[in-house]
Write a protein that holds these residues in place. Structure first.
Motif, PDB file in Angstrom:
ATOM      1  N   HIS A 152      16.526  49.794  52.392  1.00  0.00           N
ATOM      2  CA  HIS A 152      15.117  50.079  52.118  1.00  0.00           C
ATOM      3  C   HIS A 152      14.518  50.871  53.273  1.00  0.00           C
ATOM      4  O   HIS A 152      14.904  50.689  54.424  1.00  0.00           O
ATOM      5  CB  HIS A 152      14.331  48.782  51.942  1.00  0.00           C
ATOM      6  CG  HIS A 152      14.693  48.041  50.699  1.00  0.00           C
ATOM      7  ND1 HIS A 152      14.784  46.681  50.657  1.00  0.00           N
ATOM      8  CD2 HIS A 152      14.998  48.463  49.445  1.00  0.00           C
ATOM      9  CE1 HIS A 152      15.112  46.291  49.443  1.00  0.00           C
ATOM     10  NE2 HIS A 152      15.263  47.363  48.685  1.00  0.00           N
ATOM     11  N   SER A 153      13.558  51.691  52.976  1.00  0.00           N
ATOM     12  CA  SER A 153      12.866  52.447  54.017  1.00  0.00           C
ATOM     13  C   SER A 153      11.899  51.535  54.768  1.00  0.00           C
ATOM     14  O   SER A 153      11.279  50.660  54.172  1.00  0.00           O
ATOM     15  CB  SER A 153      12.089  53.610  53.395  1.00  0.00           C
ATOM     16  OG  SER A 153      12.982  54.480  52.736  1.00  0.00           O
ATOM     17  N   TYR A 154      11.787  51.757  56.068  1.00  0.00           N
ATOM     18  CA  TYR A 154      10.899  51.008  56.967  1.00  0.00           C
ATOM     19  C   TYR A 154      11.107  49.502  56.833  1.00  0.00           C
ATOM     20  O   TYR A 154      10.165  48.721  56.820  1.00  0.00           O
ATOM     21  CB  TYR A 154       9.434  51.379  56.725  1.00  0.00           C
ATOM     22  CG  TYR A 154       9.163  52.808  57.085  1.00  0.00           C
ATOM     23  CD1 TYR A 154       9.093  53.207  58.411  1.00  0.00           C
ATOM     24  CD2 TYR A 154       9.021  53.786  56.101  1.00  0.00           C
ATOM     25  CE1 TYR A 154       8.879  54.526  58.752  1.00  0.00           C
ATOM     26  CE2 TYR A 154       8.812  55.104  56.426  1.00  0.00           C
ATOM     27  CZ  TYR A 154       8.734  55.471  57.755  1.00  0.00           C
ATOM     28  OH  TYR A 154       8.531  56.771  58.080  1.00  0.00           O
ATOM     29  N   ASN A 155      12.357  49.100  56.712  1.00  0.00           N
ATOM     30  CA  ASN A 155      12.662  47.695  56.545  1.00  0.00           C
ATOM     31  C   ASN A 155      14.128  47.485  56.869  1.00  0.00           C
ATOM     32  O   ASN A 155      14.930  48.394  56.704  1.00  0.00           O
ATOM     33  CB  ASN A 155      12.392  47.299  55.089  1.00  0.00           C
ATOM     34  CG  ASN A 155      12.107  45.837  54.934  1.00  0.00           C
ATOM     35  OD1 ASN A 155      12.447  45.029  55.782  1.00  0.00           O
ATOM     36  ND2 ASN A 155      11.479  45.486  53.830  1.00  0.00           N
ATOM     37  N   PHE A 156      14.491  46.302  57.294  1.00  0.00           N
ATOM     38  CA  PHE A 156      15.898  46.001  57.512  1.00  0.00           C
ATOM     39  C   PHE A 156      16.401  45.113  56.388  1.00  0.00           C
ATOM     40  O   PHE A 156      16.838  43.998  56.581  1.00  0.00           O
ATOM     41  CB  PHE A 156      16.120  45.359  58.895  1.00  0.00           C
ATOM     42  CG  PHE A 156      15.962  46.342  59.993  1.00  0.00           C
ATOM     43  CD1 PHE A 156      16.947  47.272  60.244  1.00  0.00           C
ATOM     44  CD2 PHE A 156      14.801  46.387  60.753  1.00  0.00           C
ATOM     45  CE1 PHE A 156      16.804  48.216  61.241  1.00  0.00           C
ATOM     46  CE2 PHE A 156      14.646  47.320  61.757  1.00  0.00           C
ATOM     47  CZ  PHE A 156      15.643  48.235  61.998  1.00  0.00           C
ATOM     48  N   SER A 157      16.270  45.637  55.195  1.00  0.00           N
ATOM     49  CA  SER A 157      16.789  44.969  54.013  1.00  0.00           C
ATOM     50  C   SER A 157      17.277  46.054  53.066  1.00  0.00           C
ATOM     51  O   SER A 157      17.127  47.237  53.322  1.00  0.00           O
ATOM     52  CB  SER A 157      15.707  44.113  53.352  1.00  0.00           C
ATOM     53  OG  SER A 157      14.669  44.937  52.862  1.00  0.00           O
ATOM     54  N   LYS A 180      19.440  56.534  59.433  1.00  0.00           N
ATOM     55  CA  LYS A 180      18.137  56.796  60.048  1.00  0.00           C
ATOM     56  C   LYS A 180      17.212  57.506  59.058  1.00  0.00           C
ATOM     57  O   LYS A 180      16.033  57.180  58.952  1.00  0.00           O
ATOM     58  CB  LYS A 180      18.340  57.666  61.301  1.00  0.00           C
ATOM     59  CG  LYS A 180      17.276  57.492  62.331  1.00  0.00           C
ATOM     60  CD  LYS A 180      17.461  58.296  63.607  1.00  0.00           C
ATOM     61  CE  LYS A 180      18.827  58.855  63.859  1.00  0.00           C
ATOM     62  NZ  LYS A 180      18.897  59.728  65.015  1.00  0.00           N
ATOM     63  N   PHE A 181      17.765  58.451  58.308  1.00  0.00           N
ATOM     64  CA  PHE A 181      17.007  59.200  57.307  1.00  0.00           C
ATOM     65  C   PHE A 181      16.438  58.254  56.247  1.00  0.00           C
ATOM     66  O   PHE A 181      15.271  58.330  55.883  1.00  0.00           O
ATOM     67  CB  PHE A 181      17.922  60.256  56.659  1.00  0.00           C
ATOM     68  CG  PHE A 181      17.263  61.081  55.598  1.00  0.00           C
ATOM     69  CD1 PHE A 181      16.423  62.128  55.920  1.00  0.00           C
ATOM     70  CD2 PHE A 181      17.510  60.814  54.261  1.00  0.00           C
ATOM     71  CE1 PHE A 181      15.824  62.899  54.936  1.00  0.00           C
ATOM     72  CE2 PHE A 181      16.918  61.569  53.261  1.00  0.00           C
ATOM     73  CZ  PHE A 181      16.075  62.615  53.600  1.00  0.00           C
ATOM     74  N   VAL A 182      17.276  57.332  55.762  1.00  0.00           N
ATOM     75  CA  VAL A 182      16.836  56.403  54.721  1.00  0.00           C
ATOM     76  C   VAL A 182      15.831  55.401  55.266  1.00  0.00           C
ATOM     77  O   VAL A 182      14.771  55.175  54.678  1.00  0.00           O
ATOM     78  CB  VAL A 182      18.037  55.663  54.095  1.00  0.00           C
ATOM     79  CG1 VAL A 182      17.567  54.605  53.116  1.00  0.00           C
ATOM     80  CG2 VAL A 182      18.966  56.636  53.400  1.00  0.00           C
ATOM     81  N   VAL A 183      16.155  54.784  56.408  1.00  0.00           N
ATOM     82  CA  VAL A 183      15.294  53.740  56.965  1.00  0.00           C
ATOM     83  C   VAL A 183      13.917  54.282  57.332  1.00  0.00           C
ATOM     84  O   VAL A 183      12.923  53.577  57.221  1.00  0.00           O
ATOM     85  CB  VAL A 183      15.984  53.053  58.175  1.00  0.00           C
ATOM     86  CG1 VAL A 183      15.038  52.131  58.908  1.00  0.00           C
ATOM     87  CG2 VAL A 183      17.210  52.286  57.711  1.00  0.00           C
ATOM     88  N   THR A 184      13.839  55.551  57.718  1.00  0.00           N
ATOM     89  CA  THR A 184      12.539  56.133  58.067  1.00  0.00           C
ATOM     90  C   THR A 184      11.850  56.758  56.856  1.00  0.00           C
ATOM     91  O   THR A 184      10.854  57.464  57.006  1.00  0.00           O
ATOM     92  CB  THR A 184      12.684  57.216  59.163  1.00  0.00           C
ATOM     93  OG1 THR A 184      13.517  58.262  58.673  1.00  0.00           O
ATOM     94  CG2 THR A 184      13.225  56.625  60.442  1.00  0.00           C
ATOM     95  N   GLY A 185      12.396  56.530  55.677  1.00  0.00           N
ATOM     96  CA  GLY A 185      11.760  57.062  54.471  1.00  0.00           C
ATOM     97  C   GLY A 185      11.879  58.568  54.356  1.00  0.00           C
ATOM     98  O   GLY A 185      11.041  59.215  53.729  1.00  0.00           O
ATOM     99  N   GLY A 186      12.891  59.160  54.968  1.00  0.00           N
ATOM    100  CA  GLY A 186      13.104  60.602  54.900  1.00  0.00           C
ATOM    101  C   GLY A 186      12.391  61.380  55.990  1.00  0.00           C
ATOM    102  O   GLY A 186      12.403  62.611  55.996  1.00  0.00           O
ATOM    103  N   VAL A 187      11.770  60.674  56.935  1.00  0.00           N
ATOM    104  CA  VAL A 187      11.046  61.344  58.018  1.00  0.00           C
ATOM    105  C   VAL A 187      12.009  61.918  59.042  1.00  0.00           C
ATOM    106  O   VAL A 187      11.863  63.052  59.499  1.00  0.00           O
ATOM    107  CB  VAL A 187      10.042  60.375  58.692  1.00  0.00           C
ATOM    108  CG1 VAL A 187       9.396  61.019  59.901  1.00  0.00           C
ATOM    109  CG2 VAL A 187       8.988  59.946  57.696  1.00  0.00           C
TER     110      VAL A 187
END
Length: 194
Positions: A152-157, A180-187
């Motif tokens: 998930h983006s911006y989450n550790f799940s 990193k791309f996914v966790v930051t929501g593509g940022v």
């Protein structure tokens, strides 16, 4: 302005202190080992051996690492495992967290196959994930399917899906960059796409 300079100074000190202290300790240890073993080696061989202190220091540090792993770490692990065996719920939580963390940083990393998965054939909706298991017969899954973890983006799940292998397309990028791309929501940008 002065507060910022002092803050930057201490920040720089935090970066350099571990490296500087390590180099200082190695430097002092080298001369200590050299002073102790140089006369002993001279008595044995009758001449000075260049670099002997460095080799002895390397061997001593390696031996210390081995002793720390076997004499200290193993007994601690045995005590922890004994405690966890008596508390099954805690053992399940602990082993799940341990497996999850080792999938990221351990020697058995699991998130090393980034993929693009077509999750909706009607709208061509695709999702970025990581193949975590390609053999699912133990689950009773038939056909060519793989397990894909979608963080998930911006989450550790995240979620794990079983998807047809033909809907999975490898991503040609470093796994860490894709995560990193996914966790930051593509940022965060992927290397090569900057």
């Amino acid at each position: 302005m002065m507060k910022k300079l002092i803050a930057f100074f201490f920040q720089g000190l935090l970066y350099i202190a571990p490296i500087g202290i390590t180099i200082f300790i190695l430097y002092k240890a080298f001369f200590l080992v050299d002073d102790v073993f140089k006369p002993l080696l001279f008595k044995i061989f009758g001449f000075h051996i260049p670099g002997a202190g460095l080799i002895i220091l390397f061997l001593l540090i390696t031996l210390l690492g081995y002793a720390g792993q076997t004499i200290i770490a193993k007994p601690v692990k045995i005590v922890i495992n004994h405690f966890l065996d008596r508390t099954p719920i805690l053992k399940t939580v602990y082993s799940s967290i341990k497996d999850f963390l080792s999938a990221f940083v351990g020697k058995d990393k699991k998130f090393n196959q980034p993929v693009l998965v077509k999750v909706n054939l009607m709208s061509n909706l695709e999702k970025v994930g990581f193949v975590t298991c390609e053999q699912l017969t133990d689950l009773g899954v038939e056909g060519k399917k793989v397990a894909v973890y979608f963080p998930h983006s911006y989450n550790f799940s995240g979620e794990m899906f079983i998807v047809p292998a033909e809907q999975v397309k490898p991503i040609n990028a470093a796994p860490g960059d894709v995560m990193k791309f996914v966790v930051t929501g593509g940022v965060a940008s992927l290397r090569g796409n900057e």
